[in-house]
Scaffold this active site. Structure first.
Site, PDB file in Angstrom:
ATOM      1  N   GLY D 151      18.357  75.882 -66.041  1.00  0.00           N
ATOM      2  CA  GLY D 151      17.451  74.951 -66.129  1.00  0.00           C
ATOM      3  C   GLY D 151      17.116  74.694 -67.744  1.00  0.00           C
ATOM      4  N   CYS D 152      16.647  73.601 -67.733  1.00  0.00           N
ATOM      5  CA  CYS D 152      16.185  73.028 -69.242  1.00  0.00           C
ATOM      6  C   CYS D 152      15.331  74.067 -70.075  1.00  0.00           C
ATOM      7  CB  CYS D 152      16.118  71.712 -69.253  1.00  0.00           C
ATOM      8  SG  CYS D 152      14.631  71.234 -68.290  1.00  0.00           S
ATOM      9  N   PHE D 153      14.279  74.205 -69.547  1.00  0.00           N
ATOM     10  CA  PHE D 153      13.060  75.152 -70.082  1.00  0.00           C
ATOM     11  C   PHE D 153      13.897  76.560 -70.340  1.00  0.00           C
ATOM     12  CE2 PHE D 153       9.521  72.342 -68.511  1.00  0.00           C
ATOM     13  CZ  PHE D 153       9.136  72.029 -69.841  1.00  0.00           C
ATOM     14  N   GLU D 244      12.762  68.709 -75.594  1.00  0.00           N
ATOM     15  CA  GLU D 244      12.040  69.835 -74.990  1.00  0.00           C
ATOM     16  C   GLU D 244      11.892  70.955 -76.301  1.00  0.00           C
ATOM     17  OE1 GLU D 244      12.783  70.250 -70.900  1.00  0.00           O
ATOM     18  OE2 GLU D 244      13.875  72.054 -71.673  1.00  0.00           O
TER      19      GLU D 244
END
Lengths: 348, 348, 348, 348
Positions: D151-153, D244
């Protein structure tokens, strides 16, 4: 009507124009919110749909069917166009209506059908509706039961051009209206091109030559000029929430100069509380009217001889919709016209 | 010149056009960054001024005086207008120059002085400069030593209108150019109205009738048409960083239709790698060219008979400046014209 | 003081906190703007500096030296820190002062000097100043001549954490305050990183571990807890103009649960007009308080046992500055505390 | 596989991760787009769904059923989680897969079911999937058929914390991860809170304590530390499209200092092309990695003794998704790891 208060029902209270009407009218001394409708949110508190209004003491959202009309003095309608006609036609005849939808703006049945894609369902009522551009139509609004509040773009355009065409300061030909609007102008409906990630950091024209506000502008400018006017109307979507600015490229009549045009507008609006014509050299910005019922107009020399550039700006949700509806409600109910509209622009 | 590489010096590497030239040219096979100047930042690493370029191996920033010109093949100049003329005039004569400033764009000395407020300091050089709108002027650019890259607005306007005026599809009268630009168009200088808090969430016209790009547009459209053209040019500041869109309201010549105009543009740009004419019904958006050297053009019917709306969009920092400079450098140096410009638009 | 009105002088009327005070107080029944100062803009109309206030009838901007103090009842000070002390120390002793700068917030002379880089110039006055977090300090504010309005971040943090530390619901250790602010928090000064093109479309931490609001937070939380508190304070710059949100990561005391914490805060603020503790499941957003004097607080379970997340949000220019100053002025002058602060949040 | 090119099929080409994969891979020397699927847009050209990709020569969008798998070497999957498992399970066994969905990231079947609300449909395959955080898992990725891209996070968090926990520089307790993401992190689906008018000019926490990326972070940090780790994970929605940033509030082990932590990270990533540890005093910003596969990490002193603040930033669509997928594809196919990922960050 209790004491000095009118009982207001807002139809479509979960949309942006509905909620902005509540924001403004909540500070009005003579308005009591008696009913608020929102079809898909019926049963919820307003605070669930609009948390920024959570401090207000408001009735729960209901369906239209659940409204007790015997209790209502004024209906403010923020429903989508095409859904309003039958509802309004069926209301008790002693209820006043300020309609923010497009349903009663166009005088001509065929133009309505061509523009909105289906026949009008309340032609009799349409004939009786007053066109609610307050500054241009006060007497009729005061004495009507149903006000059709203008579209946001027509409001900005007509405040800017109506007096100039009526006064023969500018001509009816080659009227180019290059218009710019923030995203709330597209409503609260879910569309891919109004997502933050897609609309942000970019500008796009839309509805070029086909936007539904164009026939409405034609209709009213024709009234101003006394003969048929057809405008170029080219809207653009700007990455901001609120604000509308119309850059009108016009031809000067006869010996009119930019100074004449500015003076004519200044004189026309000298006593208006919400319209302000800027001095030479001052510049407009949507930021300067944001959140308020104000309109600012500036007049500029064109590099092409015999032409001028007249620019108007409003907040599309306030003077372009909910604010003007409240201004009209004030006229219809005999309240001070500026009541609830003292809100200053918010900058930054 | 080492092997197949040219040694490039970027003057003004701490501005947006300078840094975007570096971003693009860093992926060019035949470019070596030999010197980078930035007056107030001399002595710093590029990474201190532009952290997004920190992964590149670049020379430190220096003053102009500290550049060893014997080492340089090409100068790319991103200095503010008015500061460039003497520097460029003093360069060794074997150095090629792609100037992104406004200093060599205007042919007429008096127009330059009227527009930029002081006499030109290098009139001889100005006469020899090629006007660097690549698609319209390739042969001259290939054979010149000094290219004056067009302003960002003129680039968008001329790509959109030049072939139409030259081909007599549209007329020279009442040419209304309603232009919109993102904030990088205002440069990296510190001004209150370009602060985030002031420019955000709002739109404002600026330089109405007085913007310095207007005489440049007149000059080139006059060349296209073969007789004097004076345009209405009305720019607006849009709350986005990059992107420029020019909405041109034009009069059709004789029997020309919107379809004719679209076909003329499509034919004219059929083999161009960076210019794309949209099919009927497709809509433009600055988002669709962001970060790239692309230009998109759309043609739309006007509600007013005999008129049309032709809209062009570019990224002001790329096709409007650094990208076009690189495109011209490629021509001047005999590299493939698209080298370093393969960058696709970034959306969202 | 004329009739029921106090004569107010705003020092620093060309900054954001000064102009937002004017925006709010313009609708106050008992305030008369007697003087407005702005050093570099002296002699101008307010409308030239803030066109959004053009509809108000205001005195021209002057220098501080040109103010006739005999005419002034209350000074509201929006000057940068470090410039205010001598001015305030020299005012006639019957003038009340609501200071929005940082100059009288810190009790300890050494902490002031360490934090702001030079010795305090009005130590005597500093000792007498009341700390102006209205909800926590009403009695002292009512009876003081000089109120030091808290910083915007301390306002959000203290409203969120003060009652919890004072009530021993949470502990003083490992207090992590991850803070986020819009760009107006950086003021109207010209800095490259607050340009639209640089601050837009991006997020960045700043002043990590060194922000000047941290010692102020320590000072007040120490007061709440009764023993020394040192916090982690990590601010971030968010691409929005207004709004502040503090995400406080806390350790629960003893047997306290998230429900206990929420109930403690709800009880504490039950009768407060401007502070609202959200029900379980409701979510905060800076949009929900924008433009208003409101504060919203939410309490959330942490995935780590024994911890909780308590989040507060305000509009930094209103409750975080100008609104709180007006709230304090109301207390000092005996007006209704909410006067001029009825402004609802503006959404969208 | 033709010559040196692999034939790639992108599943879910009408989403943001799919289109960003195309943007990047279009400049890859060894990739041929053989098939692009998009359920609701099947039959359209990519240019209709993503006009910014109009200059590419791409196959039309199709349904998954219409793909000729015999022609495909690699599948890149950008479908929503929960829809991918059966499709991937049914693919011919010689096809390599880089999955950008969440479907094969979690090792534990029960955790998957708890997190995503239904049982996993391809448990056998899940066991064989390599976790695709390239920098931490190269060998496994090189030798697998199926890569589950993080996932990006988790990508941002693990790049920032994994080496520190593995090296026992920081401890596993009280790990506070305060995360911030732009709007593309929410995908292209239509939701009211991601409309421009609602998400713009505001910040809001979401999924506090419940976000689906938290168990994924726990899983990998537990692997790093060698014993169970449970983190605080508190994401916020920031009004920007891309970007992010994770602000990690950590406890230092034993005698570790901020300098030690910075040096440990610098040493760990010294030879990595995409990860850069900032020098003391330099500040991070999502703007500095926008559009690129870069990750920047900074280490900062905490005001609380024994703690530190470690901050990482990536572009969620690139290093957080499509870029990392391409990086993994390069490893699986034996291409240079950085191919197609040379894209520099775009600033402004």
């Amino acid at each position: 009507m209790t004491a000095n208060k009118v009982n207001v029902c807002v139809l479509g209270a979960s949309g942006y124009t509905g909620s902005d009407f509540i924001r403004l009218a909540a500070r009005h001394q003579n308005i009591n919110f008696a009913a608020l409708t929102a079809h898909t949110h019926a049963g919820k508190k307003v605070a669930e749909v609009f948390p920024h209004l959570a401090t207000l003491d408001l009735p729960k959202l209901t369906t239209v069917d659940d409204v007790d009309w015997s209790d209502i003095d004024v209906v403010v309608c923020g429903l989508p166009h095409g859904t309003t006609q039958e509802i309004i036609a069926s209301l008790p005849k002693d209820i006043k209506i300020a309609d923010m939808s497009a349903d009663f703006r166009l005088r001509d049945a065929k133009t309505y059908e061509d523009t909105y894609g289906k026949p009008h369902q309340a032609l009799e009522l349409q004939k009786k509706a007053a066109y609610g551009l307050t500054e241009l139509n006060r007497d009729e609004i005061r004495n009507t039961r149903l006000v059709a509040c203008p579209g946001c773009f027509p409001t900005a355009v007509l405040l800017t051009l109506f007096p100039l065409l009526a006064g023969k300061h500018i001509g009816p030909n080659d009227l180019i209206i290059d218009a710019k609007s923030g995203l709330t102008g597209a409503g609260r409906g879910l569309k891919q091109n109004t997502l933050f990630s897609e609309a942000g950091e970019g500008l796009s024209p839309y509805g070029v030559g086909t936007h539904r506000h164009a026939p409405e502008i034609d209709q009213e400018l024709t009234k101003a000029f006394g003969d048929s006017v057809v405008v170029n109307f080219t809207p653009h979507l700007v990455p901001m929430s609120r604000g509308e600015l119309v850059t009108c490229h016009v031809k000067l009549c006869d010996n009119n100069t930019v100074v004449d045009v500015r003076e004519a507008l200044s004189a026309h609006y000298a006593s208006e509380p919400f319209v302000r014509v800027l001095a030479e050299g001052a510049m407009l910005a949507t930021q300067n009217v944001r959140g308020s019922n104000h309109c600012q107009i500036g007049v500029f020399a064109d590099r092409i001889p015999g032409r001028a550039i007249v620019i108007g700006t409003i907040d599309n949700l306030v003077k372009g919709s909910a604010g003007q509806a409240l201004q009209n409600l004030n006229l219809m109910c005999g309240f001070a016209e500026t009541q609830g509209l003292e809100q200053l622009p918010m900058f930054p």
